[in-house]
Design an enzyme around this catalytic site. Structure first.
Site, PDB file in Angstrom:
ATOM      1  N   ASP A   5       8.988  47.050  27.690  1.00  0.00           N
ATOM      2  CA  ASP A   5       8.704  48.482  27.657  1.00  0.00           C
ATOM      3  C   ASP A   5       7.978  48.847  26.367  1.00  0.00           C
ATOM      4  O   ASP A   5       8.349  48.401  25.277  1.00  0.00           O
ATOM      5  CB  ASP A   5      10.004  49.285  27.732  1.00  0.00           C
ATOM      6  CG  ASP A   5       9.743  50.778  27.554  1.00  0.00           C
ATOM      7  OD1 ASP A   5       9.165  51.383  28.473  1.00  0.00           O
ATOM      8  OD2 ASP A   5      10.092  51.318  26.480  1.00  0.00           O
TER       9      ASP A   5
ATOM     10  N   TYR B 290       4.194  54.471  20.099  1.00  0.00           N
ATOM     11  CA  TYR B 290       4.701  53.446  19.199  1.00  0.00           C
ATOM     12  C   TYR B 290       3.556  52.852  18.381  1.00  0.00           C
ATOM     13  O   TYR B 290       2.775  52.027  18.872  1.00  0.00           O
ATOM     14  CB  TYR B 290       5.413  52.341  19.976  1.00  0.00           C
ATOM     15  CG  TYR B 290       6.572  52.814  20.815  1.00  0.00           C
ATOM     16  CD1 TYR B 290       7.237  54.005  20.537  1.00  0.00           C
ATOM     17  CD2 TYR B 290       7.016  52.056  21.902  1.00  0.00           C
ATOM     18  CE1 TYR B 290       8.303  54.426  21.316  1.00  0.00           C
ATOM     19  CE2 TYR B 290       8.085  52.473  22.674  1.00  0.00           C
ATOM     20  CZ  TYR B 290       8.726  53.654  22.372  1.00  0.00           C
ATOM     21  OH  TYR B 290       9.779  54.073  23.149  1.00  0.00           O
TER      22      TYR B 290
ATOM     23  N   LYS C 124       4.528  54.740  28.826  1.00  0.00           N
ATOM     24  CA  LYS C 124       4.940  56.133  28.932  1.00  0.00           C
ATOM     25  C   LYS C 124       3.725  57.065  28.956  1.00  0.00           C
ATOM     26  O   LYS C 124       2.647  56.696  28.482  1.00  0.00           O
ATOM     27  CB  LYS C 124       5.894  56.483  27.791  1.00  0.00           C
ATOM     28  CG  LYS C 124       7.129  55.549  27.784  1.00  0.00           C
ATOM     29  CD  LYS C 124       8.106  55.878  26.712  1.00  0.00           C
ATOM     30  CE  LYS C 124       9.280  54.918  26.770  1.00  0.00           C
ATOM     31  NZ  LYS C 124       8.953  53.568  26.277  1.00  0.00           N
TER      32      LYS C 124
ATOM     33  N   GLY D  56      23.195  51.664  15.229  1.00  0.00           N
ATOM     34  CA  GLY D  56      23.711  50.704  14.255  1.00  0.00           C
ATOM     35  C   GLY D  56      25.199  50.493  14.235  1.00  0.00           C
ATOM     36  O   GLY D  56      25.677  49.372  14.097  1.00  0.00           O
TER      37      GLY D  56
END
Length: 329
Positions: free
Chosen positions: A51, A56, A82, A237
């Protein structure tokens, strides 16, 4: 690696998938060689669903992922990107700061209309250098991205115009599925009340700790046959590191309440001889609505560690003992 059917579509996704935001230089620069190494690690482990998104690295992630997949048989992998943002060259002035280091020199503009989605899809094919993608997700169509009036306007544009582009692309066989890629449960509900979707890419809201998607949204998915791809299984995290000083939950320092909940989860995991990270990776896959768990990293060692972690079985007796510590939205 085992696969699962994506809802009512013909697509089969590997249970673990690769999220390519990190190789778009999310938060820190990653050189090309390292990006190719981590993709090799994912491929060698059996991952066949990847993906990415124009956002990005402002095109960098798509370019790198497309370059890597060039010599792979097209039928051997599933690829999603996307729509909803268009890139345009920066001809003068500063580059936008969207959290990606050394991003490509493009500005970002939102467009959820029919023409905007069609152009976004075509532009992505050019950056990827590939003839097709399998899944298109409408990116960040949620109130957290916009002010109230702007969100309502973009939602209306998509529901009355943009959805028709996705329906056309699927009916023509150009894509195999379409859905929504967001972080907020309400955003999914708002769209699903108006249009049908094949799938959701939901980050952080269906995890061992955060069960916000478990109530109304998961029921809507079950009723409609809408599949879910789950990202953010470590809630940025804390479910990987445990309740240590400085641990982060949803990209901010964890509150005392969250730290106490995770400490309780750690104790349960220890009592059953498994790691908290293993439980976090395994949890979403217990639900048949979930087609894949998306993991992303810019480091081969981190990816390898996740593969080793999930390989250990988690006893069924662990799950009910985790329930009292979960956050239900």
């Amino acid at each position: 690696m085992k696969t699962r059917r994506l809802g009512n579509t013909a697509l089969e996704l590997t249970q673990l998938s690769f999220g390519a935001a990190p190789i778009g230089n999310l938060y820190r620069p990653v050189d090309r060689a390292q990006a190719m190494d981590v993709l090799d690690t994912a491929w060698d482990a059996g991952i066949r669903y990847f993906d990415t998104a124009p956002y990005y690295g402002q095109g960098l992630s798509e370019r790198r992922l497309g370059d890597y997949l060039q010599d792979k048989p097209r039928g051997d992998f599933v690829l999603s990107t996307k729509v909803g943002r268009l890139l345009s060259p920066v001809t003068d002035g500063p580059l936008p700061d969207n959290g990606f280091a050394d991003a490509l020199p493009f500005n970002v503009r939102y467009d959820y209309s029919y023409d905007g989605i069609m152009r976004s899809w075509e532009d992505s094919l050019h950056r990827l250098g590939l003839p097709s993608v399998d899944i298109l997700y409408v990116h960040d169509l949620e109130s957290g991205t916009f002010g109230g009036d702007d969100y309502a306007a973009h939602l209306e544009t998509f529901a009355t115009s943009g959805i028709k582009a996705l329906e056309r692309l699927k009916s023509e066989g150009s894509i195999g599925a379409y859905g929504l890629g967001v972080n907020q449960v309400d955003a999914c509900i708002n769209v699903m009340e108006r249009v049908g979707l094949d799938c959701l890419l939901m980050a952080g809201r269906y995890s061992l700790l955060d069960r916000s998607a478990c109530t109304r949204l998961m029921g809507m998915c079950e009723d409609s046959g809408t599949a879910m791809v789950v990202g953010g299984v470590f809630n940025s995290g804390i479910l990987a590191t445990g309740a240590k000083p400085g641990a982060t939950f949803n990209y901010a320092e964890a509150s005392d309440d969250v730290m106490q909940r995770v400490s309780g989860m750690e104790a349960v995991a220890d009592a059953h001889g498994v790691t908290l990270a293993n439980a976090a990776l395994t949890f979403p896959l217990r639900n048949p609505v979930v087609a894949s768990v998306l993991i992303g990293s810019s480091k081969p060692s981190s990816l390898t560690r996740n593969f080793a972690t999930i390989a250990d079985p988690v006893p069924d007796a662990l799950w009910p003992e985790m329930e009292p510590f979960a956050i239900h939205g």
